[in-house]
Design an enzyme around this catalytic site. Sequence first.
Site, PDB file in Angstrom:
ATOM      1  N   LYS A 192       0.881  -1.173   0.000  1.00 14.71           N
ATOM      2  CA  LYS A 192       0.000   0.000   0.000  1.00 14.71           C
ATOM      3  C   LYS A 192       0.917   1.221   0.000  1.00 14.71           C
ATOM      4  O   LYS A 192       1.464   1.605   1.022  1.00 14.71           O
ATOM      5  CB  LYS A 192      -0.895  -0.017   1.247  1.00 14.71           C
TER       6      LYS A 192
HETATM    7  P1  ATP Z   1     -10.175   5.443   1.268  1.00 13.74           P
HETATM    8  O1  ATP Z   1      -9.415   5.922   0.074  1.00 13.74           O
HETATM    9  O2  ATP Z   1     -10.209   3.964   1.383  1.00 13.74           O
HETATM   10  O3  ATP Z   1     -11.492   6.100   1.431  1.00 13.74           O
HETATM   11  P2  ATP Z   1      -8.315   6.840   2.878  1.00 13.74           P
HETATM   12  O4  ATP Z   1      -8.403   8.103   2.107  1.00 13.74           O
HETATM   13  O5  ATP Z   1      -8.217   6.916   4.355  1.00 13.74           O
HETATM   14  O6  ATP Z   1      -9.473   5.864   2.571  1.00 13.74           O
HETATM   15  P3  ATP Z   1      -6.255   4.971   2.846  1.00 13.74           P
HETATM   16  O7  ATP Z   1      -6.806   4.443   4.123  1.00 13.74           O
HETATM   17  O8  ATP Z   1      -4.904   5.535   2.888  1.00 13.74           O
HETATM   18  O9  ATP Z   1      -7.104   6.076   2.233  1.00 13.74           O
HETATM   19  O10 ATP Z   1      -6.328   3.752   1.806  1.00 13.74           O
HETATM   20  C1  ATP Z   1      -6.759   3.704   0.512  1.00 13.74           C
HETATM   21  C2  ATP Z   1      -5.784   4.302  -0.509  1.00 13.74           C
HETATM   22  O11 ATP Z   1      -4.559   3.582  -0.576  1.00 13.74           O
HETATM   23  C3  ATP Z   1      -6.282   4.194  -1.918  1.00 13.74           C
HETATM   24  O12 ATP Z   1      -7.252   5.177  -2.204  1.00 13.74           O
HETATM   25  C4  ATP Z   1      -5.013   4.368  -2.740  1.00 13.74           C
HETATM   26  O13 ATP Z   1      -4.773   5.722  -2.970  1.00 13.74           O
HETATM   27  C5  ATP Z   1      -3.928   3.867  -1.827  1.00 13.74           C
HETATM   28  N1  ATP Z   1      -3.232   2.652  -2.314  1.00 13.74           N
HETATM   29  C6  ATP Z   1      -1.902   2.462  -2.232  1.00 13.74           C
HETATM   30  N2  ATP Z   1      -1.567   1.269  -2.703  1.00 13.74           N
HETATM   31  C7  ATP Z   1      -2.684   0.662  -3.128  1.00 13.74           C
HETATM   32  C8  ATP Z   1      -2.974  -0.598  -3.705  1.00 13.74           C
HETATM   33  N3  ATP Z   1      -2.035  -1.485  -3.933  1.00 13.74           N
HETATM   34  N4  ATP Z   1      -4.265  -0.872  -3.987  1.00 13.74           N
HETATM   35  C9  ATP Z   1      -5.251   0.013  -3.743  1.00 13.74           C
HETATM   36  N5  ATP Z   1      -5.033   1.222  -3.175  1.00 13.74           N
HETATM   37  C10 ATP Z   1      -3.765   1.550  -2.875  1.00 13.74           C
END
Ligand code: ATP
Length: 872
Positions: A474
Amino acid sequence: MASPAKKRKLNDPKITPTPIRNLDYFFGKKKVEIQPPSTRDATNGVSENEVSPNLTDEQLARKLQAEWNGETPNAGDPELTRDFPEPGPFDYTGAQQRRGSDSDTKLIDSAAVSSQNVEQKDKLEPPGVVNRPAIFGWKDHKTLSLQAAGSAEDTISSNIPFDEDPLTFAPATYVRELKGHWAADSGDASYALLTRCFVLVNSTQSRIKIVNTLVNMLRVIIEADPGSLLPTVWLATNSISPPYISLELGLGGSAISKALKNVCGLDNKSLKALYDKVGDAGDVAFEAKKKQSFTLRKPKPLTIKSVYQSLVKVATTQGTGSGEAKQRIVDCLLQDARGAEESRYIVRTLCQHLRIGAVKTTMLIALSRAFLLSRPPGADFPLKSAKELAKLKKENLAEVWAKPEEIAKACFAKRPNYNDLIPVILEVGVCDELLVRCGLALHIPLRPMLGSITRDLSEILTKLQDRDFSCEYKYDGQRAQVHCDEKGKVSIFSRHLELMTDKYPDLVALIPKIRGDSVSSFIMEGEVVAVDQETGDLKTFQTLANRPRKDVAIGSVKVDVCLFSFDLMFLNGESLLNRPFRERRELLRSLFTEVPNHFTWVKSVDATSQDSEIVLEFFKSATDIKCEGIMVKILDNLPNPRLLVDVEANSDSKEASEVAPKAKVEKEHEKKTRRKALLATYEPDKRLDSWLKVKKDYSTTFDTLDLIPVAGWHGQGRKSKWWSPILLAVRNEDTGSLEAVCKCISGFTDTFYKANKEFYEEDGDHVLSGKPSYIDYEGGHPDVWFEPQEVWEMAFADITISPTYTAAIGMVSDEKGLSLRFPRFLKKREDKGIDEASTSEFLAGLWRKQEEKAPSRVGKTEGDDEGEADDG
Ligand code: ATP
């Protein structure tokens, strides 16, 4: 108007705490700017102090008339109005707006600039006239013509029982009368009708009532004036365009306060007093209009279309003089608003804070139900009989509503633009054809699929029993949705659907290199991460945030990025959404070409729930290279039969024996229920367990919440120079309110406290002069109210039922809200705007989850309050 996404950041992941200049700011400023009574206001021609709120409207009008007669030698000279369309009766607002040099001054009837003919007026005016002195004219009137302000109110609309059950509500009862009434003006549905709906929605907390009211209002529009449906939906959802089309109202609090002064005859002092009393600009307009019993010209009834067009006009007006042109439109809207309620909602709309909770989902539900019961004249799609539906049991009725609801949501998730959805719905209703005609399209962003939060790796293994899944790094960057058509045109959209092609010219230039020979068009998703171009080492999110966000010239790029792609949703003219992830991933990896340190695929490992070692290793390696954690994604639609057998055979294994007996039963239940839902398809706009995220911060034992700091108290002792505790709130998506959830004194460093105090400095730009009405808090009086604008990630020990805090009230208890025990500040969510803070619904969900795990806590009420733990 900014959509929530636009309000958030407009592509900029970097925190740019743009000071939101609200009415307080401007009123506060004006306080010191008030001119001496003798000084004429340069813009208004009438000193502020002369427009005294102590005069009655009539007195005020007569006073202005007398002044005007005495001071305007040319008054009444038809020469001065000859170029302009027939003016309405004397316009006292116009009188106040008179300004500019005498010689070239044309007197323009501001009444003619009603919101309905702004377009027309702009055509009539020679270029530059927008800057010109206004404004007043008349036809035969040389004396004032007073109009009772309330007399023009639309009593038909204001009595429609929109909040009735849609199965008994009969739109036909009102349609004919309304149409007759509207025919007297333009024939278009009146804004009064929408206002009536807003008033009813605003008067209830009940989600069912809110949906019912919207359904009934939409049905009347569909049957009586379908042409007004699209603007109705935009206005009710408090926006004018989808996020990927940048249409910003761009109105500051000053434009609205000016309009209130111009139109309602208030001076700075009384305006500020009213605002301090009611705390919401719309409510100020309501109070001001209520007191105003006369206007100096008859308001021209606002229609839904005209209001929407005016907003678009405000958003698109640019260049020299645009400020004044926008101001004039705002003034006209407020002048033409009939009655106090219309004024309230016009102003709330202009402030982009409608507070009726008709957010996207509610609107889509309401639309789907409305089109099941009503259709526009001439359409022939089938309807359901309200009478028959009324006979159904509750659960059967829910089934009837469910399918069209799903269709409407699915369409909007793939094509999030009412301009596309509404015309097709009007033609075919909510049916499968809608899905086809309103599907995925190149250069229109779909709403991204989202990952569910998990607290640790073992939760993943439990949730994904008997499934094959992929663990992916991630990355800590910015999500990007890349569209490329057959001609090679590229568009890049952010997580919140804003267009950010201009921000990444280097990515655009990369596309021809990565697109394999067999690829003509595609939609791909990935994470853009700042990297070292030589080594490929990942850089921090902050480094990426240092990239400028607009009009970046490719030669000027200083922060190099790599796109780590993770999904492919569209290929060569075909949607891949329904294909399992394994297949989509295979296409992504085989048809595109890697360009080292510029374009590659997310690092991943495939595993099953039996591979806990592998998963743990992978998680560690991810965090070692500065990734935020891992994403875990189901690979296939069906469970792996081999694993199913294995799980059962291994039911005595260590892992299984760690699961409490109750959880075992739940797991069996999950197998039956959840497994079906865990598809490997790409589900736009859904947060499902088929995508799970584990962040390194979560490896501790709790969930986190993204809260909005809303108020503070003077600290004690060592902290007396700072704000401590600080009050935090969740967002109620339905009402638009911010509901207080806890006070926090923990997790802050002294440096943080200091910066916080400087930012929310008393009497500064970021604090409010009193408690805003949109904040729900019944506890003691804070010493300062912050202008809500930040999101803080907070940890906590657990969630308790609270008599003091109103967060999620009505969701787990009728009278009590929820609060957090031992709340602890973790970090500012610099990438989030307040529209993305945690919702009361989410908080209630966490509470339920907590109660499922440890039912002993049920009914446990918070101690005295926030369990303020040690300060960090
Ligand atoms: P969300 O986007 O789920 O509403 P958030 O803004 O709090 O929540 P995060 O909790 O950081 O975001 O997690 C989701 C984000 O992680 C995705 O929107 C994307 O930008 C990022 N990301 C990074 N690596 C990946 C991956 N391998 N697959 C999907 N998303 C990823």
